[in-house]
Write a protein that holds these residues in place. Structure first.
Motif, PDB file in Angstrom:
ATOM      1  N   ILE A  23       0.853  -1.189   0.000  1.00 33.87           N
ATOM      2  CA  ILE A  23       0.000   0.000   0.000  1.00 33.87           C
ATOM      3  C   ILE A  23       0.887   1.236   0.000  1.00 33.87           C
ATOM      4  N   ASP A  24       0.850   1.963  -1.081  1.00 37.46           N
ATOM      5  CA  ASP A  24       1.630   3.198  -1.168  1.00 37.46           C
ATOM      6  C   ASP A  24       0.864   4.324  -0.457  1.00 37.46           C
ATOM      7  N   GLU A  25       1.615   5.243   0.150  1.00 33.82           N
ATOM      8  CA  GLU A  25       1.014   6.376   0.881  1.00 33.82           C
ATOM      9  C   GLU A  25      -0.032   5.871   1.885  1.00 33.82           C
ATOM     10  N   ILE A  26       0.380   4.923   2.716  1.00 35.18           N
ATOM     11  CA  ILE A  26      -0.554   4.285   3.648  1.00 35.18           C
ATOM     12  C   ILE A  26      -1.115   5.280   4.666  1.00 35.18           C
ATOM     13  N   HIS A  27      -0.435   6.417   4.841  1.00 34.45           N
ATOM     14  CA  HIS A  27      -0.941   7.412   5.776  1.00 34.45           C
ATOM     15  C   HIS A  27      -2.270   8.022   5.307  1.00 34.45           C
ATOM     16  N   ARG A  28      -2.616   7.812   4.040  1.00 38.26           N
ATOM     17  CA  ARG A  28      -3.888   8.332   3.545  1.00 38.26           C
ATOM     18  C   ARG A  28      -5.066   7.455   3.971  1.00 38.26           C
ATOM     19  N   PHE A  29      -4.768   6.253   4.471  1.00 40.22           N
ATOM     20  CA  PHE A  29      -5.827   5.406   5.019  1.00 40.22           C
ATOM     21  C   PHE A  29      -6.207   5.954   6.387  1.00 40.22           C
ATOM     22  N   ASN A  30      -7.506   6.111   6.639  1.00 41.41           N
ATOM     23  CA  ASN A  30      -7.928   6.598   7.952  1.00 41.41           C
ATOM     24  C   ASN A  30      -7.849   5.475   8.981  1.00 41.41           C
ATOM     25  N   PRO A  89       5.495   7.502  10.567  1.00 39.49           N
ATOM     26  CA  PRO A  89       4.485   6.496  10.905  1.00 39.49           C
ATOM     27  C   PRO A  89       4.016   6.567  12.353  1.00 39.49           C
ATOM     28  N   SER A  90       4.834   7.133  13.228  1.00 42.06           N
ATOM     29  CA  SER A  90       4.414   7.274  14.627  1.00 42.06           C
ATOM     30  C   SER A  90       3.155   8.117  14.741  1.00 42.06           C
ATOM     31  N   PHE A  91       2.981   9.048  13.808  1.00 44.04           N
ATOM     32  CA  PHE A  91       1.829   9.932  13.825  1.00 44.04           C
ATOM     33  C   PHE A  91       0.704   9.452  12.904  1.00 44.04           C
ATOM     34  N   GLU A  92       1.066   8.765  11.825  1.00 43.22           N
ATOM     35  CA  GLU A  92       0.106   8.509  10.758  1.00 43.22           C
ATOM     36  C   GLU A  92      -0.374   7.062  10.668  1.00 43.22           C
ATOM     37  N   VAL A  93       0.295   6.141  11.335  1.00 46.18           N
ATOM     38  CA  VAL A  93      -0.120   4.734  11.309  1.00 46.18           C
ATOM     39  C   VAL A  93      -0.581   4.356  12.716  1.00 46.18           C
ATOM     40  N   ILE A  94      -1.729   3.692  12.814  1.00 44.46           N
ATOM     41  CA  ILE A  94      -2.275   3.367  14.133  1.00 44.46           C
ATOM     42  C   ILE A  94      -1.303   2.463  14.892  1.00 44.46           C
ATOM     43  N   SER A  95      -1.261   2.631  16.200  1.00 50.77           N
ATOM     44  CA  SER A  95      -0.276   1.931  17.023  1.00 50.77           C
ATOM     45  C   SER A  95      -0.420   0.419  16.938  1.00 50.77           C
ATOM     46  N   ALA A  96      -1.654  -0.081  16.835  1.00 54.05           N
ATOM     47  CA  ALA A  96      -1.860  -1.534  16.770  1.00 54.05           C
ATOM     48  C   ALA A  96      -1.219  -2.126  15.523  1.00 54.05           C
ATOM     49  N   LEU A  97      -1.330  -1.415  14.414  1.00 58.11           N
ATOM     50  CA  LEU A  97      -0.724  -1.883  13.167  1.00 58.11           C
ATOM     51  C   LEU A  97       0.787  -1.684  13.193  1.00 58.11           C
TER      52      LEU A  97
END
Length: 326
Positions: free
Chosen positions: A21-28, A54-62
């Motif tokens: 998944i490119d630009e995964i930070h665009r996933f809510n 990713p610390s800010f943009e990817v959920i901690s569980a993932l």
């Protein structure tokens, strides 16, 4: 759909599917949550790419189920090799053209590309196309061609991303360390990239009390005045006003006594019971309140003769000392 296909494929062939998944930070958050079960059960091997932290943009569980690899921008030496390769490659590059680029022009392109090879290659191609050919068919690239191709109005500064916080942190720490040169530089990095000057001014107001405080009470006056001035005239004229306050705060004596004092108060307020206000310092606007002892025994300091012994803290905290002069 992809996860469903991956699940069926795994059942049939005992093989995982790689999902990129490119630009995964665009996933809510909800979309990222939906990936968790398939990642946990090994149905997919997830690879996510992002230009954000990713610390800010990817959920901690993932994030906790992934390994993070950080890609750094390429070095000037590597950038030079990329540009030289593009100039020499006859199949995919500009090797079929007779291009002359002096070292100063090469350096300009390397610096302005700022570690982004795609930016450098796009600018190089546009510069070549916009340059005039001599009678012999040669193209002589100049710094003007490169700058025109780049039209560099972008800076590595995202007002909503990590670099925003990195640079404001650098400004704070430079002022705290009394390095006016570094402080002005980081200020410029923000303002020239389009940061709201009022945001910067608000941070300076906070700094004036948190890091300078009573060591120089005029620091807060300077910071508030700068905010008002920025509000009046805006950018670009207010840049020198902010620079003035940044230098003032950098060179001012430092004290965090106020910050520590209020921090200790916060801790006591959260940790201890809500202590009652001592009766003698309560107002007594009604007869009932007077009869209950409100205001009884209070000594009015301006009318007192000589020093007075009067407590103002609750009884349980009467020996606490928050403000410690340095």
């Amino acid at each position: 759909r992809v996860i469903k296909e991956a699940d069926e494929h795994q059942k049939l062939h005992q093989e995982r599917t790689i999902l990129f998944i490119d630009e995964i930070h665009r996933f809510n958050k909800a979309q990222q949550d939906a990936l968790l079960p398939s990642v946990e059960h090994g149905i997919i091997t997830l690879i996510g790419a992002t230009t954000e932290n990713p610390s800010f943009e990817v959920i901690s569980a993932l994030l906790s189920r992934c390994k993070v690899f950080v890609f750094q921008k390429i070095s000037p030496e590597q950038m030079r090799r990329v540009i030289e390769s593009a100039l020499q490659d006859k199949e995919r590059g500009l090797g079929n053209e007779s291009i002359h680029m002096e070292e100063a022009v090469m350096q300009e392109l390397i610096i302005q590309a700022d570690g982004d090879a795609r930016t450098a290659l796009n600018a190089l191609e546009l510069a070549v196309r916009s340059a005039s050919k001599s009678r012999s068919g040669a193209i002589r690239l100049t710094i003007v061609h490169v700058r025109s191709a780049l039209q560099r109005s972008h800076f590595l500064y995202d007002k909503g991303g990590e670099e925003h916080y990195n640079i404001i942190s650098a400004l704070h720490k430079s002022m705290r360390g009394s390095d006016a040169d570094a402080a002005i530089y980081w200020l410029g990095r923000m303002l020239e990239a389009g940061e709201d000057p009022l945001y910067v001014a608000r941070r300076l107001i906070r700094f004036a009390s948190e890091d300078v405080g009573m060591a120089d009470p005029q620091a807060l006056v300077q910071a508030v005045s700068a905010y008002q001035a920025c509000h009046f005239i805006g950018m670009p004229e207010c840049n020198v006003i902010l620079a003035q306050v940044v230098v003032y705060l950098s060179e001012a004596p430092k004290s965090n006594a106020l910050y520590i004092a209020y921090g200790e108060v916060q801790e006591d307020v959260r940790r201890l019971p809500n202590e009652p206000v001592p009766l003698h310092i309560r107002n007594a606007p009604t007869d009932l309140m007077k009869n209950l002892g409100y205001g009884k025994g209070y000594v009015y300091p301006p009318s007192a003769k000589g020093p007075i012994k009067q407590t103002y803290l609750p009884e349980a905290l009467k020996n606490r000392h928050y403000w410690k002069k340095k």
